[in-house]
Design an enzyme around this catalytic site. Structure first.
Site, short mmCIF file in Angstrom:
data_model
loop_
_atom_site.label_atom_id
_atom_site.label_comp_id
_atom_site.label_asym_id
_atom_site.label_seq_id
_atom_site.Cartn_x
_atom_site.Cartn_y
_atom_site.Cartn_z
N ASP A 163 67.23 56.18 65.51
CA ASP A 163 66.24 55.24 65.96
C ASP A 163 67.06 54.07 66.93
O ASP A 163 68.08 53.40 66.41
CB ASP A 163 65.55 54.69 64.81
N HIS A 220 65.25 51.34 67.82
CA HIS A 220 64.39 50.25 68.01
C HIS A 220 65.16 48.77 67.68
O HIS A 220 65.39 48.79 66.24
CB HIS A 220 63.09 50.43 67.34
#
Length: 146
Positions: free
Chosen positions: A13, A15
């Site tokens: 990930d 983000h």
């Protein structure tokens, strides 16, 4: 003395916005924050917790694959001799309809606290203060002295 927490986004990930906001809020609340950034492996979380004598590890994931990324996480912490509070939050499951089911899944995996992507940082901070038995007065003193 500030309480140290480890913060990062697990797995593949990338983000970053959520942990940046959380880092700022935790720092403003008097915590010493070690932000590992994005695409952090389980081993990196464990190494950082050990190196910084952390009291809590906060795992973020927004791309929906947190369950796979967190499998075996608590076993790694235990193998390293770490006894820390563990939090996980974000969009933890693809197609997540019932967050209570997701929360229960992560509690069964060993996480002490499980938050959805809509959680206000102040809620996580309040939980940390409670779990670490940190009084507001002590937190304010840390912020002023720190």
């Amino acid at each position: 003395m500030p309480r140290t927490v480890i913060l990062g986004v697990i797995g593949s990930d990338a983000h970053v916005v959520g942990i940046t906001i959380l880092e700022q809020a935790l720092s403003a609340a008097g915590f010493e924050v070690e932000n590992l950034g994005v695409q952090t492996s389980q081993a990196e979380f464990v190494e950082a917790a050990k190196a910084h004598d952390a009291e809590a590890v906060l795992v973020s994931s927004l791309y929906g694959h947190a369950r796979q990324d967190c499998e075996g996480f608590h076993e790694r912490l235990e193998a390293a001799g770490l006894d820390v509070w563990t939090y996980v939050g974000g969009n933890l499951a693809v197609g997540q309809d019932d967050f209570e089911t997701t929360r229960e899944t992560f509690r069964e995996m060993g996480f002490d606290r499980v938050f959805d992507a809509e959680t206000d940082p102040e809620e996580a901070i309040a939980a940390l203060r409670q779990d670490l038995q940190l009084t507001t007065t002590e937190a304010e003193r840390v912020r002023v002295d720190g």
